[in-house]
Design a protein around this motif. Structure first.
Motif, mmCIF file in Angstrom:
data_model
loop_
_atom_site.group_PDB
_atom_site.id
_atom_site.type_symbol
_atom_site.label_atom_id
_atom_site.label_comp_id
_atom_site.label_asym_id
_atom_site.label_seq_id
_atom_site.Cartn_x
_atom_site.Cartn_y
_atom_site.Cartn_z
ATOM 1 N N SER A 184 0.826 -1.195 0.000
ATOM 2 C CA SER A 184 0.000 0.000 0.000
ATOM 3 C C SER A 184 0.863 1.248 0.000
ATOM 4 O O SER A 184 1.975 1.264 0.507
ATOM 5 N N LYS A 188 2.217 4.731 1.188
ATOM 6 C CA LYS A 188 2.415 5.290 2.515
ATOM 7 C C LYS A 188 2.824 6.753 2.370
ATOM 8 O O LYS A 188 3.994 7.093 2.436
ATOM 9 N N GLN A 236 -8.959 8.367 -1.566
ATOM 10 C CA GLN A 236 -8.236 8.942 -0.434
ATOM 11 C C GLN A 236 -6.980 8.161 -0.049
ATOM 12 O O GLN A 236 -6.225 8.590 0.821
ATOM 13 N N HIS A 237 -6.755 7.019 -0.718
ATOM 14 C CA HIS A 237 -5.569 6.236 -0.351
ATOM 15 C C HIS A 237 -5.117 5.445 -1.578
ATOM 16 O O HIS A 237 -5.135 4.215 -1.597
ATOM 17 N N THR A 275 -2.815 3.923 -4.656
ATOM 18 C CA THR A 275 -1.491 3.437 -5.006
ATOM 19 C C THR A 275 -1.057 4.160 -6.278
ATOM 20 O O THR A 275 -1.824 4.239 -7.244
#
Length: 454
Positions: free
Chosen positions: A4, A6, A194-195, A197
């Motif tokens: 994921s 970071k 919102q997250h 890759t």
């Protein structure tokens, strides 16, 4: 296995970068490279002189050039034909016409009746591990051969041969260099808004042959091509510290570009490829630095106390356009490449950012935020002649193609609850503001157009 993203960094660093970018996306003929070109001379008809078939691009804008593109054969020959036709048709400057491949000299009277201005003929010889592609371009009105070349290359390079042929047709018909044999580096995105890759990726300018260059472990942004070498500069959050890295496209090796005490970002190569200009945070602001790639010596160009970022060299390397809030709001400024006084050039409504100088030297592209929406536009280097090309929820990250005729950019749509309805992709538009089209790159952002492939 891809891990994921970071992207977590200290809040102060995130705030400085967000202010610097001001963007929603951040917050949420011869022998070359194994290809041999051999001239083919016309028989039984006159050879045209250079310039005989030139048509101005402005004329072509209102009336795309009709050109007969018969199939070169089956299998890979048909694939080559399809790529040539797509390149020319997608430019908006040509209207491909299908026809049967003639035996010998084309039937120009038939082509004239179809309204054609030019015609292509040729054949493909599959030699096993290599291909020989014979190509001729004809002026239908005069019956003259404008170009005749045989290309020999590895069979895996069939797409490259097609792009080169399309470039030759473009050049002979329009009188300016083509751009089809080029690539676009970009950021491939996957996962929830919102997250996401993010991976450094590269593709042909038409969106084909896309491949990842990084594995998505760290947030990655803003790739930039070296105009002289097979190399990219990009921003990586590796080890939770945003900094600029260099990526060798030949070896896949990466190296840090200078270990600055602050965050380094917004890189751009000089026209000769021997140095990189970038922005480095300092307190609540950021300054512009130039780093010599041979010695890694650095030179500071600005110390305004403001956020100076998004620098871009003029094609001759003598000037720099950049974005600064030194006057109270983000605007565009130009200064000498050696530093010194800067002159503001943007005076329209809203905040200006992300400037990039055209390879022709006559235009600067920019993003503008006004009344909560984005615009993508161009202006002359002295700030005159500002024109908006397209608008949207977010339109940003403009990058010129090698001949300066077309811009690639990122277009994002607004999202609803939990990111529903959000989309981000790469589109192209020509500098007249016509012929906008989306590239088949999936969820992507931050396009960077390469020079022509060597």
């Amino acid at each position: 296995m891809t891990s994921s993203v970071k992207p977590l960094i200290p809040d102060d660093d995130a705030a400085r970068l967000a202010a610097a970018f001001g963007r929603r996306g951040f917050m949420a003929a011869g022998v070359a490279g194994g290809l041999v070109a051999t001239p083919l001379f016309a028989s039984g008809t006159a050879r045209a002189q250079a310039g005989d078939a030139e048509i101005t691009v402005d004329q072509a804008r209102t009336a795309p050039i009709p050109i007969v593109l018969p199939s070169l054969g089956s299998g890979v020959a048909q694939q080559i034909t399809d790529v040539i036709s797509a390149d020319l048709g997608n430019s908006g400057l040509f209207r491909p016409i299908s026809a049967t491949m003639p035996q010998g000299t084309p039937d120009f009277s038939t082509y004239k009746s179809l309204g054609a201005r030019a015609a292509m003929t040729g054949k493909v010889v599959d030699q096993g591990s290599s291909l020989r592609v014979e190509f001729r371009l004809w002026d239908v009105l005069t019956g003259n051969q404008l170009q005749g070349t045989a290309y020999t290359a590895g069979s895996q390079d069939w797409r490259r041969i097609a792009h080169i042929i399309a470039d030759v047709i473009y050049s002979r018909m329009l009188g300016e260099q083509g751009y089809f044999n080029s690539r676009i580096a970009y950021i491939a995105r996957s996962g929830p808004r919102q997250h996401q890759t993010t991976r450094l990726a590269i593709m042909d300018q038409d969106g084909a042959d896309s491949r990842y260059l990084t594995n998505g472990q760290w947030l990655t942004l803003m790739p930039r091509f070296n105009p002289a070498n097979n190399e990219l500069a990009f921003l990586s959050y590796a080890n939770y510290r945003p900094r600029v890295y260099l990526f060798n496209l030949g070896t896949g090796q990466q190296r840090l570009l200078g270990d600055f005490s602050g965050i380094s970002f917004a890189p751009r190569f000089s026209p000769d490829g021997q140095s990189v200009i970038l922005s480095v945070t300092r307190g609540a602001g950021s300054d512009l630095y130039v780093v010599d790639l041979a010695s890694m010596a650095r030179r500071q160009l600005t110390a305004s106390g403001a956020i100076d970022t998004s620098p871009s060299f003029s094609p001759d390397g003598t000037q720099i356009v950049f974005n600064s809030d030194r006057g109270g709001s983000p605007q565009l400024y130009i200064m000498s490449a050696s530093g010194g006084d800067a002159k503001r050039i943007s005076y329209g409504h809203g905040h200006y950012g992300a400037p990039v100088w055209s390879p022709r030297g006559d235009l600067i592209a920019f993003s503008r935020i006004a009344d909560g929406s984005f615009s993508l536009g161009v202006m002359a280097p002295d700030g005159t002649g500002e024109r908006i090309l397209t608008e949207g929820f977010t339109v940003e990250s403009a990058s010129f193609c090698p001949n300066g005729r077309v811009l690639a950019f990122c277009r994002q749509s607004s999202g609803g609850a939990n990111g529903a309805g959000f989309a981000t992709g790469i589109s192209t538009i020509d500098i007249t503001g016509f012929h906008e089209r989306a590239l088949p790159a999936g969820s992507a952002s931050d396009p960077a157009w390469s020079p022509l492939n060597k």
